[in-house]
Design a protein around this motif. Structure first.
Motif, PDB file in Angstrom:
ATOM      1  N   MET A   1      34.743  29.986  44.380  1.00  0.00           N
ATOM      2  CA  MET A   1      35.259  28.865  45.157  1.00  0.00           C
ATOM      3  C   MET A   1      34.151  28.215  45.977  1.00  0.00           C
ATOM      4  O   MET A   1      34.021  26.996  45.992  1.00  0.00           O
ATOM      5  CB  MET A   1      36.335  29.431  46.108  1.00  0.00           C
ATOM      6  N   LEU A   2      33.352  29.106  46.636  1.00  0.00           N
ATOM      7  CA  LEU A   2      32.262  28.534  47.438  1.00  0.00           C
ATOM      8  C   LEU A   2      31.263  27.803  46.546  1.00  0.00           C
ATOM      9  O   LEU A   2      30.844  26.691  46.869  1.00  0.00           O
ATOM     10  CB  LEU A   2      31.554  29.626  48.247  1.00  0.00           C
ATOM     11  N   GLU A  21      26.775  30.705  36.643  1.00  0.00           N
ATOM     12  CA  GLU A  21      27.817  31.720  36.897  1.00  0.00           C
ATOM     13  C   GLU A  21      27.548  32.879  35.955  1.00  0.00           C
ATOM     14  O   GLU A  21      27.391  32.663  34.750  1.00  0.00           O
ATOM     15  CB  GLU A  21      29.208  31.107  36.666  1.00  0.00           C
ATOM     16  N   ARG A  22      27.507  34.091  36.499  1.00  0.00           N
ATOM     17  CA  ARG A  22      27.114  35.218  35.636  1.00  0.00           C
ATOM     18  C   ARG A  22      28.190  35.590  34.615  1.00  0.00           C
ATOM     19  O   ARG A  22      27.891  36.119  33.565  1.00  0.00           O
ATOM     20  CB  ARG A  22      26.710  36.428  36.466  1.00  0.00           C
ATOM     21  N   SER A  30      37.879  34.696  44.179  1.00  0.00           N
ATOM     22  CA  SER A  30      38.499  33.365  44.144  1.00  0.00           C
ATOM     23  C   SER A  30      39.594  33.222  43.097  1.00  0.00           C
ATOM     24  O   SER A  30      40.396  32.300  43.185  1.00  0.00           O
ATOM     25  CB  SER A  30      37.425  32.295  43.906  1.00  0.00           C
ATOM     26  N   ASN A  33      43.019  35.970  44.462  1.00  0.00           N
ATOM     27  CA  ASN A  33      43.694  35.871  45.761  1.00  0.00           C
ATOM     28  C   ASN A  33      45.094  35.260  45.642  1.00  0.00           C
ATOM     29  O   ASN A  33      45.581  34.987  44.552  1.00  0.00           O
ATOM     30  CB  ASN A  33      42.799  35.114  46.755  1.00  0.00           C
ATOM     31  N   PHE A  34      45.724  35.037  46.797  1.00  0.00           N
ATOM     32  CA  PHE A  34      47.070  34.463  46.823  1.00  0.00           C
ATOM     33  C   PHE A  34      47.046  32.946  46.623  1.00  0.00           C
ATOM     34  O   PHE A  34      48.083  32.331  46.386  1.00  0.00           O
ATOM     35  CB  PHE A  34      47.723  34.688  48.200  1.00  0.00           C
ATOM     36  N   LEU A  36      46.475  31.145  49.221  1.00  0.00           N
ATOM     37  CA  LEU A  36      47.056  30.673  50.479  1.00  0.00           C
ATOM     38  C   LEU A  36      46.024  29.874  51.265  1.00  0.00           C
ATOM     39  O   LEU A  36      44.915  30.364  51.524  1.00  0.00           O
ATOM     40  CB  LEU A  36      47.525  31.851  51.329  1.00  0.00           C
ATOM     41  N   ALA A 164      21.832  34.887  38.045  1.00  0.00           N
ATOM     42  CA  ALA A 164      20.624  34.604  38.831  1.00  0.00           C
ATOM     43  C   ALA A 164      19.943  35.932  39.150  1.00  0.00           C
ATOM     44  O   ALA A 164      20.585  36.848  39.680  1.00  0.00           O
ATOM     45  CB  ALA A 164      20.997  33.871  40.111  1.00  0.00           C
ATOM     46  N   THR A 189      27.086  34.133  46.001  1.00  0.00           N
ATOM     47  CA  THR A 189      27.298  35.264  45.095  1.00  0.00           C
ATOM     48  C   THR A 189      28.432  36.176  45.571  1.00  0.00           C
ATOM     49  O   THR A 189      28.561  37.308  45.082  1.00  0.00           O
ATOM     50  CB  THR A 189      25.973  36.037  44.918  1.00  0.00           C
ATOM     51  N   GLY A 346      35.262  36.160  54.251  1.00  0.00           N
ATOM     52  CA  GLY A 346      36.335  37.135  54.447  1.00  0.00           C
ATOM     53  C   GLY A 346      37.649  36.657  53.861  1.00  0.00           C
ATOM     54  O   GLY A 346      37.683  35.935  52.858  1.00  0.00           O
ATOM     55  N   GLY A 347      38.739  37.032  54.516  1.00  0.00           N
ATOM     56  CA  GLY A 347      40.069  36.707  54.018  1.00  0.00           C
ATOM     57  C   GLY A 347      40.439  35.256  54.199  1.00  0.00           C
ATOM     58  O   GLY A 347      41.564  34.855  53.883  1.00  0.00           O
ATOM     59  N   ARG A 348      39.501  34.448  54.692  1.00  0.00           N
ATOM     60  CA  ARG A 348      39.791  33.021  54.872  1.00  0.00           C
ATOM     61  C   ARG A 348      39.003  32.147  53.904  1.00  0.00           C
ATOM     62  O   ARG A 348      38.962  30.926  54.061  1.00  0.00           O
ATOM     63  CB  ARG A 348      39.495  32.601  56.321  1.00  0.00           C
ATOM     64  N   GLY A 349      38.401  32.774  52.875  1.00  0.00           N
ATOM     65  CA  GLY A 349      37.478  32.021  52.017  1.00  0.00           C
ATOM     66  C   GLY A 349      38.140  30.956  51.167  1.00  0.00           C
ATOM     67  O   GLY A 349      37.574  29.886  50.950  1.00  0.00           O
ATOM     68  N   MET A 350      39.331  31.259  50.653  1.00  0.00           N
ATOM     69  CA  MET A 350      40.012  30.261  49.821  1.00  0.00           C
ATOM     70  C   MET A 350      40.414  29.082  50.707  1.00  0.00           C
ATOM     71  O   MET A 350      40.304  27.925  50.310  1.00  0.00           O
ATOM     72  CB  MET A 350      41.240  30.906  49.175  1.00  0.00           C
ATOM     73  N   THR A 351      40.881  29.395  51.905  1.00  0.00           N
ATOM     74  CA  THR A 351      41.278  28.357  52.847  1.00  0.00           C
ATOM     75  C   THR A 351      40.087  27.478  53.210  1.00  0.00           C
ATOM     76  O   THR A 351      40.141  26.255  53.118  1.00  0.00           O
ATOM     77  CB  THR A 351      41.831  29.013  54.142  1.00  0.00           C
TER      78      THR A 351
HETATM   79  C1  LIG Z   1      42.934  39.998  46.820  1.00  0.00           C
HETATM   80  C2  LIG Z   1      42.415  38.891  47.687  1.00  0.00           C
HETATM   81  C3  LIG Z   1      43.310  38.011  48.283  1.00  0.00           C
HETATM   82  C4  LIG Z   1      42.813  36.963  49.071  1.00  0.00           C
HETATM   83  N1  LIG Z   1      43.686  36.010  49.524  1.00  0.00           N
HETATM   84  C5  LIG Z   1      43.193  34.901  50.134  1.00  0.00           C
HETATM   85  C6  LIG Z   1      44.041  33.822  50.440  1.00  0.00           C
HETATM   86  O1  LIG Z   1      45.196  33.786  50.045  1.00  0.00           O
HETATM   87  N2  LIG Z   1      43.537  32.794  51.180  1.00  0.00           N
HETATM   88  C7  LIG Z   1      42.227  32.764  51.582  1.00  0.00           C
HETATM   89  O2  LIG Z   1      41.837  31.842  52.284  1.00  0.00           O
HETATM   90  N3  LIG Z   1      41.366  33.737  51.185  1.00  0.00           N
HETATM   91  C8  LIG Z   1      41.812  34.787  50.474  1.00  0.00           C
HETATM   92  N4  LIG Z   1      40.965  35.765  50.078  1.00  0.00           N
HETATM   93  C9  LIG Z   1      39.532  35.604  50.329  1.00  0.00           C
HETATM   94  C10 LIG Z   1      38.908  34.641  49.319  1.00  0.00           C
HETATM   95  O3  LIG Z   1      39.429  34.885  48.033  1.00  0.00           O
HETATM   96  C11 LIG Z   1      37.392  34.819  49.316  1.00  0.00           C
HETATM   97  O4  LIG Z   1      36.874  34.711  50.624  1.00  0.00           O
HETATM   98  C12 LIG Z   1      36.737  33.731  48.463  1.00  0.00           C
HETATM   99  O5  LIG Z   1      37.379  33.638  47.216  1.00  0.00           O
HETATM  100  C13 LIG Z   1      35.263  34.026  48.313  1.00  0.00           C
HETATM  101  O6  LIG Z   1      34.727  33.061  47.446  1.00  0.00           O
HETATM  102  P1  LIG Z   1      33.245  33.209  46.920  1.00  0.00           P
HETATM  103  O7  LIG Z   1      32.994  32.040  46.057  1.00  0.00           O
HETATM  104  O8  LIG Z   1      32.323  33.484  48.058  1.00  0.00           O
HETATM  105  O9  LIG Z   1      33.252  34.587  46.085  1.00  0.00           O
HETATM  106  P2  LIG Z   1      33.707  34.927  44.600  1.00  0.00           P
HETATM  107  O10 LIG Z   1      35.013  34.338  44.267  1.00  0.00           O
HETATM  108  O11 LIG Z   1      33.585  36.416  44.442  1.00  0.00           O
HETATM  109  O12 LIG Z   1      32.638  34.217  43.687  1.00  0.00           O
HETATM  110  C14 LIG Z   1      31.307  34.649  43.569  1.00  0.00           C
HETATM  111  C15 LIG Z   1      30.878  34.256  42.175  1.00  0.00           C
HETATM  112  O13 LIG Z   1      29.486  34.457  42.048  1.00  0.00           O
HETATM  113  C16 LIG Z   1      29.236  35.025  40.780  1.00  0.00           C
HETATM  114  N5  LIG Z   1      27.942  35.737  40.887  1.00  0.00           N
HETATM  115  C17 LIG Z   1      27.659  36.812  41.653  1.00  0.00           C
HETATM  116  N6  LIG Z   1      26.376  37.147  41.530  1.00  0.00           N
HETATM  117  C18 LIG Z   1      25.823  36.249  40.678  1.00  0.00           C
HETATM  118  C19 LIG Z   1      24.506  36.064  40.173  1.00  0.00           C
HETATM  119  N7  LIG Z   1      23.503  36.855  40.512  1.00  0.00           N
HETATM  120  N8  LIG Z   1      24.300  35.020  39.324  1.00  0.00           N
HETATM  121  C20 LIG Z   1      25.313  34.187  38.950  1.00  0.00           C
HETATM  122  N9  LIG Z   1      26.574  34.328  39.416  1.00  0.00           N
HETATM  123  C21 LIG Z   1      26.821  35.342  40.270  1.00  0.00           C
HETATM  124  C22 LIG Z   1      30.418  35.931  40.533  1.00  0.00           C
HETATM  125  O14 LIG Z   1      30.575  36.242  39.157  1.00  0.00           O
HETATM  126  C23 LIG Z   1      31.552  35.112  41.114  1.00  0.00           C
HETATM  127  O15 LIG Z   1      32.145  34.268  40.144  1.00  0.00           O
HETATM  128  C24 LIG Z   1      41.415  36.837  49.303  1.00  0.00           C
HETATM  129  C25 LIG Z   1      40.542  37.742  48.710  1.00  0.00           C
HETATM  130  C26 LIG Z   1      41.029  38.762  47.889  1.00  0.00           C
HETATM  131  C27 LIG Z   1      40.066  39.705  47.250  1.00  0.00           C
END
Ligand SMILES: Cc1cc2nc3c(=O)[nH]c(=O)nc-3n(C[C@H](O)[C@H](O)[C@H](O)COP(=O)(O)OP(=O)(O)OC[C@H]3O[C@@H](n4cnc5c(N)ncnc54)[C@H](O)[C@@H]3O)c2cc1C
Length: 362
Positions: A1-2, A21-22, A30, A33-34, A36, A164, A189, A346-351
Motif C-alpha cells: 500500500m505504501l 515488488e519482490r 496490505s 488486512n480488514f 478498515l 531490491a 519494504t 503499524g495497525g493504521r497503515g491501510m488508513t
Molecule cells: C492482519 C492485519 C490487519 C490489518 N488491518 C488494518 C486495517 O484494517 N486498517 C489499517 O489501517 N491498517 C491495518 N493493518 C495495517 C496495514 O495493513 C499495514 O500497516 C500496511 O498494509 C503496511 O503497508 P506496507 O506497504 O508498508 O507493507 P506491506 O503491505 O507488507 O508491503 C511491503 C511490500 O514490499 C515488498 N518487499 C519487501 N521487501 C522487498 C524487497 N527487498 N524488494 C522488493 N519488494 C519488497 C513485499 O513483498 C510487500 O509487497 C493491518 C495489518 C494486518 C497484518
C-alpha cells in the motif's frame, strides 16, 4: 500500500515511476488486512489529523478508481457492559468527537443503523468517519489506474518478481543484478526488517520499529447485509482514542481474549462474507501456525453481537505489520542520498498510507 501510494503521489508530482515488488503479486500486510479506514480510534492531535487527511485522500482516490471498493459506511463499536458503555460515553464527549463523527447510540438506535445486529449489547459508538476499502482488490485497481493514465511508455512501470537487494545513492539494484536509478528511491519494504532496510532499522539500544503478528479469518457469505463495520468492547483497549479514565474501570478481558490479545473487528465484503479478527503477537519468533482458541473466541463474540450463528469459516490467515516504536506515527528516514525508507505505520497503515505518501513528497 505504501509503495503503491508513493507511486501515485510521485506521478502526481510529475515524476516517472519504476515500481519493484519482490512477489509476483503483493502478499504482505496490505492484502491481509480488514481494509478498515479507521479514523474513530486515533489519538487526538497529529494521529487524528493524519487519519482524517488520509480518509479524504481515499475518498478522492475512490472517485477516480472505483475498484478500491471504498465505502463510507462508518463503524459501530459495541459495548456489552456498563463499564464499556461508560467509556463510550466519555469518548462521545471528547472535544474532537465531531471530527471523528462520533455519536453515542442506545441499543435500539444502533439496530436502526445496522439491522443485522440482533444480539445482546448495551449501546454503541457510531464512528461515521470510518470507511472500508477492499484489500484484495485495491492494489491491482490502483496499478491499473497508474498504467491507464500514462502507461509504461509514459511514466509508470510495474516490475513484479524483482527483489531490491542493494541500495546506493539515487539507485537500487534488484536480485538479477540490474540497477534502477532515479532522482528519488522510496523503499517501502513493510515488515521486512532485514534485507535492504535492515541496517537502517537496527538500533543500538532500541529498534525504531517492531513487528506485530495478527490472526484473521473469513466466513462464507452471511445472510444479512451489514451497513457498518463492527468492533467489540475489547477494541477499546487497543485504540488510543479510548485512553480515558473509564479504560481503567474495565474488568480484565475474558481469558481467551487476553491470551490472544484479541479484539473483535468485523467487516462485510461485497460478496457477503465476513472478515473477522484479530489477535496481537509481539514476541518473536512468531508462531508459524494458527491458534484455534483465538478463532473460537472471535467467532463466539461475533455470534453474540449478531445474535445468529456465523457461516462456516472459509479462510484463515495471519499477517505481520511493521510498527514504529517511538512517538512518531511511522518511520521515515533518509538512508542514502536520494533514498528514503518509509515503513512502520503499524495497525493504521491501510488508513494512513495516502497521507503518508503525500507527506514524503511534501
Ligand atoms: C492482519 C492485519 C490487519 C490489518 N488491518 C488494518 C486495517 O484494517 N486498517 C489499517 O489501517 N491498517 C491495518 N493493518 C495495517 C496495514 O495493513 C499495514 O500497516 C500496511 O498494509 C503496511 O503497508 P506496507 O506497504 O508498508 O507493507 P506491506 O503491505 O507488507 O508491503 C511491503 C511490500 O514490499 C515488498 N518487499 C519487501 N521487501 C522487498 C524487497 N527487498 N524488494 C522488493 N519488494 C519488497 C513485499 O513483498 C510487500 O509487497 C493491518 C495489518 C494486518 C497484518
Amino acid at each position: 500500500m505504501l509503495g503503491t501510494l508513493h507511486a501515485i503521489a510521485a506521478r502526481r508530482a510529475g515524476l516517472d515511476v519504476v515500481h519493484l515488488e519482490r512477489e509476483p503479486e503483493p502478499r504482505g500486510a496490505s492484502v491481509r488486512n480488514f481494509g478498515l479506514i479507521w479514523v474513530s480510534g486515533r489519538a487526538a492531535g497529529p494521529e487524528l489529523s493524519l487519519a482524517l487527511r488520509a480518509r479524504a485522500c481515499w475518498e478522492e482516490l475512490a472517485a477516480q478508481v472505483p475498484g478500491t471498493g471504498f465505502r463510507p459506511h462508518g463503524s459501530l463499536t459495541l459495548a456489552t457492559s456498563q463499564a464499556e458503555l461508560g467509556l463510550l460515553r466519555e469518548a462521545a464527549a471528547l472535544p474532537d468527537a465531531a471530527d471523528r463523527g462520533y455519536q453515542l447510540l442506545d441499543a435500539p438506535a444502533a439496530r436502526e443503523v445496522n439491522p443485522a445486529l440482533r444480539g445482546n449489547f448495551a449501546g454503541a459508538l457510531y464512528g461515521r468517519k470510518d470507511a472500508i476499502v477492499e484489500p484484495r482488490q485495491v492494489l491491482p485497481a490502483l496499478r491499473r489506474h497508474l498504467l491507464a493514465s500514462g502507461g509504461q511508455a509514459a511514466g509508470y512501470s510495474w516490475l513484479p518478481g524483482l527483489e531490491a537487494g542493494q541500495i546506493a545513492p539515487h539507485a537500487v539494484r534488484d536480485h538479477t543484478g540490474q540497477w534502477h536509478r532515479g532522482d528519488l528511491v522510496v523503499v517501502c519494504t513493510g515488515a521486512a526488517h532485514t534485507g535492504v532496510a535492515g541496517p537502517h532499522l537496527a538500533g543500538y539500544q532500541r529498534q525504531p520499529v517492531r513487528r506485530v503478528r495478527l490472526q484473521m479469518m473469513q466466513t462464507a457469505p452471511f445472510g444479512s447485509r451489514l451497513t457498518t463495520s463492527l468492533a467489540d468492547g475489547d477494541s477499546l483497549r487497543y485504540y488510543p482514542a479510548y485512553d480515558l479514565p473509564g479504560l481503567r474501570q474495565l474488568p480484565p478481558q475474558a481469558p481467551a481474549a487476553a491470551a490472544a490479545r484479541a479484539q473483535l473487528l468485523l467487516v462485510q465484503r461485497p460478496d457477503g462474507s465476513l472478515t473477522i479478527g484479530d489477535t496481537h503477537d509481539y514476541a518473536e519468533p512468531f508462531p508459524f501456525d494458527l491458534d484455534e482458541g483465538a478463532y473460537d473466541h472471535l467467532r463466539g463474540q461475533a455470534e453474540r453481537l449478531l445474535g445468529s450463528p456465523l457461516p462456516r469459516t472459509e479462510r484463515r490467515w495471519a499477517g505481520v505489520y511493521s510498527q514504529a516504536t517511538g512517538p512518531e506515527l511511522y518511520h521515515r528516514s533518509q538512508i542514502a542520498p536520494g533514498v528514503v525508507l518509509v515503513t512502520g505505520p503499524g495497525g493504521r497503515g491501510m488508513t494512513c498510507a495516502p497521507a503518508i505518501a503525500e507527506e514524503t513528497f511534501s
